[in-house]
Design a protein around this motif. Structure first.
Motif, mmCIF file in Angstrom:
data_model
loop_
_atom_site.group_PDB
_atom_site.id
_atom_site.type_symbol
_atom_site.label_atom_id
_atom_site.label_comp_id
_atom_site.label_asym_id
_atom_site.label_seq_id
_atom_site.Cartn_x
_atom_site.Cartn_y
_atom_site.Cartn_z
ATOM 1 N N ARG A 1 -1.260 5.161 -9.310
ATOM 2 C CA ARG A 1 -2.222 4.528 -8.899
ATOM 3 C C ARG A 1 -2.903 3.532 -9.813
ATOM 4 N NH1 ARG A 1 -5.243 1.833 -4.987
ATOM 5 N NH2 ARG A 1 -3.959 0.697 -6.562
ATOM 6 N N THR A 2 -2.771 3.433 -11.247
ATOM 7 C CA THR A 2 -3.711 3.274 -12.236
ATOM 8 C C THR A 2 -3.407 2.265 -13.377
ATOM 9 O OG1 THR A 2 -4.264 4.712 -13.604
ATOM 10 C CG2 THR A 2 -5.442 5.106 -11.626
ATOM 11 N N PHE B 1 -7.300 -3.685 -4.193
ATOM 12 C CA PHE B 1 -6.694 -3.659 -5.434
ATOM 13 C C PHE B 1 -7.544 -3.144 -6.411
ATOM 14 C CE2 PHE B 1 -3.851 -6.558 -7.586
ATOM 15 C CZ PHE B 1 -2.638 -6.323 -7.030
ATOM 16 N N GLY B 2 -7.511 -2.271 -6.632
ATOM 17 C CA GLY B 2 -8.465 -1.312 -7.667
ATOM 18 C C GLY B 2 -8.356 0.120 -7.562
ATOM 19 N N PRO B 3 -8.265 1.291 -8.444
ATOM 20 C CA PRO B 3 -8.105 2.807 -8.764
ATOM 21 C C PRO B 3 -8.935 3.522 -8.185
ATOM 22 C CG PRO B 3 -9.541 2.057 -10.634
ATOM 23 C CD PRO B 3 -9.365 0.586 -9.394
ATOM 24 N N VAL B 4 -8.242 3.187 -6.583
ATOM 25 C CA VAL B 4 -8.738 3.822 -5.929
ATOM 26 C C VAL B 4 -7.605 4.019 -4.967
ATOM 27 C CG1 VAL B 4 -10.264 3.620 -4.232
ATOM 28 C CG2 VAL B 4 -10.804 2.717 -5.756
ATOM 29 N N ALA B 5 -7.693 5.909 -4.746
ATOM 30 C CA ALA B 5 -6.867 6.716 -4.194
ATOM 31 C C ALA B 5 -7.163 7.194 -3.196
ATOM 32 C CB ALA B 5 -6.141 7.568 -5.479
ATOM 33 N N GLN B 6 -6.907 7.062 -2.036
ATOM 34 C CA GLN B 6 -6.680 7.547 -0.929
ATOM 35 C C GLN B 6 -5.847 8.977 -0.524
ATOM 36 O OE1 GLN B 6 -6.261 5.269 2.420
ATOM 37 N NE2 GLN B 6 -6.206 3.393 1.461
ATOM 38 N N ASN C 1 1.644 -0.222 -7.269
ATOM 39 C CA ASN C 1 0.970 1.534 -7.288
ATOM 40 C C ASN C 1 0.958 1.941 -6.301
ATOM 41 O OD1 ASN C 1 -2.123 -0.464 -8.730
ATOM 42 N ND2 ASN C 1 -0.320 1.256 -9.526
ATOM 43 N N ALA C 2 1.034 3.043 -6.138
ATOM 44 C CA ALA C 2 0.504 4.493 -4.835
ATOM 45 C C ALA C 2 -0.610 4.115 -4.516
ATOM 46 C CB ALA C 2 0.948 5.382 -5.719
ATOM 47 N N LYS C 3 -0.465 4.376 -2.971
ATOM 48 C CA LYS C 3 -2.438 3.975 -3.086
ATOM 49 C C LYS C 3 -2.501 4.681 -1.810
ATOM 50 C CE LYS C 3 -2.844 -0.973 -3.741
ATOM 51 N NZ LYS C 3 -1.149 -1.529 -4.300
ATOM 52 N N SER D 1 0.684 -1.210 0.017
ATOM 53 C CA SER D 1 0.307 -0.272 -0.067
ATOM 54 C C SER D 1 0.718 1.580 -0.091
ATOM 55 C CB SER D 1 -0.574 -0.267 1.066
ATOM 56 O OG SER D 1 -1.442 0.650 1.247
ATOM 57 N N ASP D 2 2.004 1.533 -0.900
ATOM 58 C CA ASP D 2 2.620 2.321 -1.067
ATOM 59 C C ASP D 2 2.813 3.828 -0.897
ATOM 60 O OD1 ASP D 2 4.290 -0.039 -1.613
ATOM 61 O OD2 ASP D 2 5.113 0.777 -4.038
ATOM 62 N N PRO D 3 2.907 4.719 0.044
ATOM 63 C CA PRO D 3 2.930 6.019 -0.004
ATOM 64 C C PRO D 3 3.394 6.394 -1.074
ATOM 65 C CG PRO D 3 4.814 5.449 1.151
ATOM 66 C CD PRO D 3 4.542 3.890 0.573
ATOM 67 N N PHE D 4 2.977 7.910 -1.413
ATOM 68 C CA PHE D 4 3.109 8.985 -2.340
ATOM 69 C C PHE D 4 3.331 10.097 -1.401
ATOM 70 C CE2 PHE D 4 2.969 11.535 -5.980
ATOM 71 C CZ PHE D 4 3.218 11.186 -6.904
ATOM 72 N N ILE D 5 4.280 10.561 -1.848
ATOM 73 C CA ILE D 5 4.546 11.556 0.049
ATOM 74 C C ILE D 5 4.811 13.374 -1.301
ATOM 75 C CG2 ILE D 5 6.024 13.239 1.074
ATOM 76 C CD1 ILE D 5 5.791 10.465 1.719
ATOM 77 N N VAL D 6 3.963 13.804 -1.186
ATOM 78 C CA VAL D 6 4.385 15.204 -2.509
ATOM 79 C C VAL D 6 4.251 17.074 -0.925
ATOM 80 C CG1 VAL D 6 3.173 16.639 -4.302
ATOM 81 C CG2 VAL D 6 2.891 14.039 -3.649
ATOM 82 N N MET D 7 5.624 16.654 -1.644
ATOM 83 C CA MET D 7 6.205 18.560 -1.488
ATOM 84 C C MET D 7 6.441 19.943 -1.768
ATOM 85 S SD MET D 7 6.425 17.462 1.929
ATOM 86 C CE MET D 7 7.499 19.132 2.795
ATOM 87 N N PRO D 8 5.822 20.502 -0.742
ATOM 88 C CA PRO D 8 6.135 22.053 -1.783
ATOM 89 C C PRO D 8 7.383 22.332 -3.028
ATOM 90 C CG PRO D 8 5.536 22.412 0.763
ATOM 91 C CD PRO D 8 5.891 20.967 0.389
ATOM 92 N N SER D 9 8.214 21.442 -2.813
ATOM 93 C CA SER D 9 9.329 21.895 -4.214
ATOM 94 C C SER D 9 9.007 21.608 -5.013
ATOM 95 C CB SER D 9 11.163 21.349 -3.364
ATOM 96 O OG SER D 9 10.881 20.359 -2.712
#
Length: 462
Positions: free
Chosen positions: A258-259, A365-370, A268-270, A236-244
């Motif tokens: 994700r898809t 296990f499908g195209p759902v992002a949190q 998949n990043a979830k 359930s991989d994390p995808f972290i977005v920072m301001p820079s």
């Protein structure tokens, strides 16, 4: 369990296969053991030549095999074509690098241990059982087969029951490429017979890619038999977005992350953790891009998202979303399966997920992002590390100190910075925690199923 190709687009059973009888299974295992005894003695350069031929054969078959994959699991034809190309590249990688990977490692401490010479030679274990999933039916099996055959092992493949034609093609491919008979065989058996095969004395080791329950079962059996096993389980991989970071680029890759494979990939990043300073802007971009994807016939070039591979899989995804909504989460886009035949589910973005919701601590296990807002990188890493899985991870930032912190602190087998988590034959692949143990790919994965034999040679004159 029915072994059959069933169309995810229509639900129609297209082709059924008989399961191996006990006598047929015994025959295949015996032939694998006989093949292992001789194949281990083949020259490294000869194995490389066969691998290269396999790459050529697969490349020539690309259009047919890609359509077969799409037919069996519903991934888009473009995605299936990419999968085949990746397998071709992997075969060529091991053909080119295998002989080098298999060289003995000369020891530098011979004098210190009273020897004239010391070295480590790596030798194959023998017959290896591969229990593989359906989501990348050719690539998952190939990333076992290419390094295992390079190492001199023999493979027996128990593939998922909904991809029998792809599984049988694998056996045909290696035979057509010139590998000796029975070096790679497909076993059309139900999951209930895996224990029998793994406990068989002719089988030396196993590798499994699949669910956590399946991994627990195989690990327990292998432990009882004291056999080596590699497990690549959920994520359930994390995808972290920072301001820079470049938000447009990050959002574009986030959609792909994700898809990919209709959202049915362990890497998949979830879970998307976005710094509060750019949360609204990122969510708008991400939601617009997810909502703009075309759901439809996977054979159509204009389709971005095909059906999920199984009806039960689609039902599971729907249940996760319904559970979250019932407990207060917000669906920003998607969230409702379309009417009509097939196992389709739309790209979906959810916010407001909390710890009492099933999707918080499980794999969807499908195209759902949190998507969550976070106040800092440390909060994002802490939230990411709360999850029981630890496969891949992603960070988007231009700040070097943030990169260093992420790489040091994230609990995962792989850390990708400013790029999408993926598998490559050149680098190791695998996870920690409940995502499993051991590694696939590169020389590291190849050596998982080899005996690192220490050799000590003394001076006969002493």
């Amino acid at each position: 369990m029915t072994i059959a190709t069933t169309s995810p687009v229509t639900g129609e059973v297209l082709k059924q296969f008989d399961e191996l009888s006990p006598e047929e299974l015994e025959d295949k295992l015996q032939r694998a053991a006989v093949a292992a005894a001789s194949y281990r003695l083949t020259k490294h350069e000869q194995r490389a030549e066969w691998l290269s031929r396999a790459a050529d054969v697969l490349e020539a078959d690309s259009a047919t095999v890609s359509e077969l994959i799409t037919t069996e699991i519903g991934k888009t034809l473009r995605s299936a074509t990419d999968e085949v190309a990746k397998c071709v590249a992997s075969l060529r990688f091991y053909a080119e690098n295998g002989p080098r990977f298999l060289r003995d490692d000369e020891g530098a401490a011979a004098a210190a241990v009273g020897a004239q010479r010391t070295y480590v030679t790596r030798q194959p274990l023998g017959v290896v059982l591969a229990v593989m999933p359906w989501n990348f039916p050719l690539w998952q099996a190939m990333r076992f087969a290419a390094p295992a055959l390079t190492a001199g092992n023999v493979g027996v493949l128990k593939h998922a029951s909904n991809v029998p034609q792809t599984a049988l093609y694998m056996e045909q491919l290696f035979r057509e490429a010139g590998f000796p008979d029975d070096v790679f065989q497909t076993l059309l058996i139900s999951s209930g017979r895996v224990e029998q095969v793994l406990r068989d004395g002719r089988v030396a080791a196993a590798t499994l890619t699949g669910s956590e329950p399946a991994g627990r079962s195989v690990a327990a059996i292998a432990g009882d038999e004291i056999k080596r096993v590699v497990l690549e389980l959920g994520g359930s991989d994390p995808f972290i977005v920072m301001p820079s970071t470049n938000l447009e680029r990050a959002a574009t890759v986030a959609v792909k992350a994700r898809t990919l494979n209709n959202g049915q990939s362990c890497v998949n990043a979830k879970r998307f953790f976005v710094h509060a300073d750019v949360y609204d802007a990122f969510l708008d971009l991400f939601t617009a891009k997810m909502g703009g994807l075309v759901v439809g016939d996977p054979m159509d070039d204009s389709t971005d998202i095909g059906p999920l591979a199984t009806e039960s899989g689609r039902d599971d995804v729907e249940a996760y979303v319904d559970d979250a909504v019932a407990k207060g989460a917000t669906v920003v886009v998607g969230g409702k399966r379309p009417d009509g035949p097939g196992w389709f589910y739309p790209p979906t973005v959810i916010t407001g997920v909390t710890g009492d919701m099933r999707m918080y601590g499980e794999e969807v296990f499908g195209p759902v992002a949190q998507v969550w807002p976070v106040a800092s990188l440390q909060e994002a890493v802490d939230l990411a590390n709360e999850h029981p899985y630890g496969l891949g991870s992603n960070l988007w930032t231009e700040d070097q100190s943030e990169r260093d912190t992420f790489i040091r602190d994230i609990q995962s087998g792989m850390a990708f910075v400013n790029g999408n988590t993926s598998s490559y034959p050149e680098i190791p692949f695998g996870g920690i925690k409940r995502s499993g143990y051991g590694r696939e790919l590169s020389d590291v994965g190849m050596r998982e199923f080899m005996n690192a034999k220490t050799v000590w040679i003394g001076d006969p004159a002493r």
